[in-house]
Motif scaffolding. Structure first.
Motif, mmCIF file in Angstrom:
data_model
loop_
_atom_site.group_PDB
_atom_site.id
_atom_site.type_symbol
_atom_site.label_atom_id
_atom_site.label_comp_id
_atom_site.label_asym_id
_atom_site.label_seq_id
_atom_site.Cartn_x
_atom_site.Cartn_y
_atom_site.Cartn_z
ATOM 1 N N ASP A 7 0.830 -1.193 0.000
ATOM 2 C CA ASP A 7 0.000 0.000 0.000
ATOM 3 C C ASP A 7 0.870 1.250 0.000
ATOM 4 N N LEU A 8 1.928 1.243 0.829
ATOM 5 C CA LEU A 8 2.807 2.399 0.920
ATOM 6 C C LEU A 8 3.530 2.645 -0.399
ATOM 7 N N THR A 9 3.962 1.581 -1.034
ATOM 8 C CA THR A 9 4.648 1.713 -2.318
ATOM 9 C C THR A 9 3.726 2.312 -3.370
ATOM 10 N N ASP A 10 2.471 1.868 -3.393
ATOM 11 C CA ASP A 10 1.521 2.396 -4.367
ATOM 12 C C ASP A 10 1.282 3.885 -4.161
ATOM 13 N N LEU A 11 1.265 4.325 -2.898
ATOM 14 C CA LEU A 11 1.017 5.729 -2.618
ATOM 15 C C LEU A 11 2.199 6.608 -2.982
ATOM 16 N N VAL A 12 3.407 6.122 -2.734
ATOM 17 C CA VAL A 12 4.602 6.935 -2.939
ATOM 18 C C VAL A 12 5.130 6.823 -4.357
ATOM 19 N N LEU A 13 5.080 5.628 -4.927
ATOM 20 C CA LEU A 13 5.639 5.381 -6.251
ATOM 21 C C LEU A 13 4.595 4.734 -7.146
ATOM 22 N N PRO A 14 3.587 5.487 -7.598
ATOM 23 C CA PRO A 14 2.566 4.899 -8.449
ATOM 24 C C PRO A 14 3.169 4.310 -9.722
ATOM 25 N N ALA A 15 2.742 3.119 -10.068
ATOM 26 C CA ALA A 15 3.312 2.438 -11.225
ATOM 27 C C ALA A 15 2.723 2.943 -12.536
ATOM 28 N N GLU A 16 1.387 3.149 -12.552
ATOM 29 C CA GLU A 16 0.742 3.542 -13.799
ATOM 30 C C GLU A 16 -0.609 4.163 -13.509
ATOM 31 N N CYS A 17 -1.121 4.902 -14.486
ATOM 32 C CA CYS A 17 -2.440 5.510 -14.366
ATOM 33 C C CYS A 17 -3.494 4.421 -14.230
ATOM 34 N N GLY A 18 -4.401 4.604 -13.266
ATOM 35 C CA GLY A 18 -5.440 3.607 -13.050
ATOM 36 C C GLY A 18 -6.454 3.532 -14.161
ATOM 37 N N GLY A 19 -6.513 4.557 -15.024
ATOM 38 C CA GLY A 19 -7.496 4.543 -16.097
ATOM 39 C C GLY A 19 -6.979 4.054 -17.425
ATOM 40 N N CYS A 20 -5.753 4.486 -17.810
ATOM 41 C CA CYS A 20 -5.244 4.158 -19.144
ATOM 42 C C CYS A 20 -3.898 3.443 -19.129
ATOM 43 N N GLY A 21 -3.267 3.342 -17.966
ATOM 44 C CA GLY A 21 -1.983 2.658 -17.878
ATOM 45 C C GLY A 21 -0.781 3.529 -18.156
ATOM 46 N N ARG A 22 -0.966 4.819 -18.341
ATOM 47 C CA ARG A 22 0.178 5.710 -18.559
ATOM 48 C C ARG A 22 1.122 5.618 -17.359
ATOM 49 N N PRO A 23 2.419 5.489 -17.586
ATOM 50 C CA PRO A 23 3.343 5.235 -16.473
ATOM 51 C C PRO A 23 3.562 6.443 -15.567
ATOM 52 N N PRO A 53 -34.183 6.528 -4.202
ATOM 53 C CA PRO A 53 -34.112 7.979 -4.029
ATOM 54 C C PRO A 53 -33.538 8.631 -5.278
ATOM 55 N N VAL A 54 -33.588 9.939 -5.329
ATOM 56 C CA VAL A 54 -32.966 10.671 -6.435
ATOM 57 C C VAL A 54 -31.459 10.404 -6.401
ATOM 58 N N VAL A 55 -30.900 10.001 -7.547
ATOM 59 C CA VAL A 55 -29.492 9.623 -7.631
ATOM 60 C C VAL A 55 -28.778 10.536 -8.621
ATOM 61 N N HIS A 56 -27.596 11.008 -8.228
ATOM 62 C CA HIS A 56 -26.729 11.769 -9.126
ATOM 63 C C HIS A 56 -25.405 11.026 -9.294
ATOM 64 N N ALA A 57 -24.879 11.064 -10.502
ATOM 65 C CA ALA A 57 -23.612 10.399 -10.816
ATOM 66 C C ALA A 57 -22.649 11.397 -11.429
ATOM 67 N N ALA A 58 -21.363 11.176 -11.164
ATOM 68 C CA ALA A 58 -20.332 12.078 -11.680
ATOM 69 C C ALA A 58 -19.883 11.701 -13.080
ATOM 70 N N ALA A 59 -19.909 10.409 -13.421
ATOM 71 C CA ALA A 59 -19.312 9.965 -14.684
ATOM 72 C C ALA A 59 -20.095 8.811 -15.279
ATOM 73 N N ARG A 60 -19.946 8.655 -16.572
ATOM 74 C CA ARG A 60 -20.516 7.504 -17.267
ATOM 75 C C ARG A 60 -19.597 6.301 -17.079
ATOM 76 N N TYR A 61 -20.202 5.144 -16.836
ATOM 77 C CA TYR A 61 -19.422 3.946 -16.557
ATOM 78 C C TYR A 61 -18.951 3.329 -17.865
ATOM 79 N N GLY A 62 -17.741 3.660 -18.253
ATOM 80 C CA GLY A 62 -17.170 3.126 -19.477
ATOM 81 C C GLY A 62 -15.726 3.550 -19.601
ATOM 82 N N ASP A 63 -14.955 2.744 -20.292
ATOM 83 C CA ASP A 63 -13.562 3.068 -20.586
ATOM 84 C C ASP A 63 -12.795 3.479 -19.332
ATOM 85 N N GLU A 64 -12.350 4.741 -19.263
ATOM 86 C CA GLU A 64 -11.476 5.161 -18.171
ATOM 87 C C GLU A 64 -12.143 5.037 -16.802
#
Length: 311
Positions: A7-23, A53-64
């Motif tokens: 967990d500590l390594t992921d926080l300090v030295l991220p390996a890649e973008c969680g959405g597209c894999g950019r390093p 209940p009334v629901v609001h969403a921030a993003a469309r579920y797809g791709d990134e």
């Protein structure tokens, strides 16, 4: 289970973008925009569960957005909780804004933030819980972790907020994988309950149910049923909920028949008509105001639930 050093390594030295894999980045600019770049919208699944209940969403579920949510949930990319929390906070604000505009809760804008009944009582974020087995397998509860990040973001931008993780699964449920929409509804029927002693906590401010993803909407409807039932019972014993609809003069029913949802990808559910939607929606909103529930918010929802937005 992941070791603390991972967990500590992921926080300090991220390996890649969680959405597209950019390093060498937790989340690149483009993927961050996919989560939070657009204004949150109201979303409605088809078919729409009773009591949702009334629901609001921030993003469309797809791709990134899908890749980021799965990386956080299933691969333990915990550094993604921050940007996911920021996206969820935007959806919460959008829901509060609509609730205030419609008069369905005593929530008003003040000084760039939000107040309740003219006070600084916090908005209460109640995450939809994962099952104990899933939490053990993943090493964390994704919705709760994102909710904590969202509460921090709300506080930083002037909205008092706290997380109340008071919902629990009161019985075992089957794995949702491979189940169709109706089977998922049946699988989670009455599965959630508010922990004993939490009634007073729920009376401390308006309740916003939160989750990472809405698919059929049934888990949010089931969570709403559990909250409504608890706050209605608390009111019956002389502890009225904190948020009351302005001008309401009659008690609205707690929804006794649960509507349920699996918390993974949608597997079914053809479009159906919505007769008398306005009357049903108003009854749900009135009940929510009486029982202290304002709205629900999620990071993402399927594309078709945005397309059916009638605001």
């Amino acid at each position: 289970m992941r070791g603390w050093w991972q967990d500590l390594t992921d926080l300090v030295l991220p390996a890649e973008c969680g959405g597209c894999g950019r390093p060498r980045t937790v989340l690149c600019v483009e993927c961050r925009a996919a989560l939070s770049g657009a204004a949150p919208c109201r979303v409605r699944p088809v078919p729409e569960p009773s009591g949702l209940p009334v629901v609001h969403a921030a993003a469309r579920y797809g791709d990134e957005a899908r890749a980021v949510l799965l990386a956080h949930k299933e691969r333990g990319a915990l550094a993604l909780a921050g940007p996911l929390g920021t996206a969820l906070a935007g959806a919460v604000r959008s829901g509060l804004r609509e609730a205030g505009a419609r008069g369905h809760g005593a929530v008003t804008a003040a000084g760039g933030g939000w107040g309740v009944d003219g006070t600084d009582r916090p908005v209460l974020l109640v995450p939809v819980p994962s099952g104990r087995r899933a939490v053990r397998a993943r090493g964390h509860d994704p919705a709760r972790r994102i909710a904590l990040a969202a509460a921090g973001e709300l506080r930083r931008t002037g909205t008092p907020a706290r997380v109340l993780a008071v919902l629990r699964q009161r019985r075992a449920v089957a794995d949702q994988a491979g189940l169709n929409s109706r089977q998922r509804l049946d699988n989670l029927a009455g599965a959630l309950a508010v922990v004993s002693g939490a009634e007073r906590l729920l009376g401390g401010g308006p309740v916003v149910l939160v989750d990472d993803l809405m698919t059929t909407g049934a888990s949010l409807a089931e969570a709403a049923r559990a909250v409504r039932a608890t706050t209605a019972q608390a009111g019956a014993y002389g502890r009225p909920p904190s948020a009351v609809v302005r001008g309401a003069t009659r008690a609205m029913p707690v929804y006794p028949r649960a509507s349920r949802e699996g918390r993974e990808e949608r597997t079914g559910g053809a479009a159906e008509g919505r007769p008398d939607l306005g009357r049903t929606e108003q009854a749900t909103a009135d009940a929510d105001g009486i029982h202290g529930l304002i709205c629900a918010a999620v990071v993402a929802a399927p594309q078709d639930s945005f397309e059916l937005n009638r605001n």
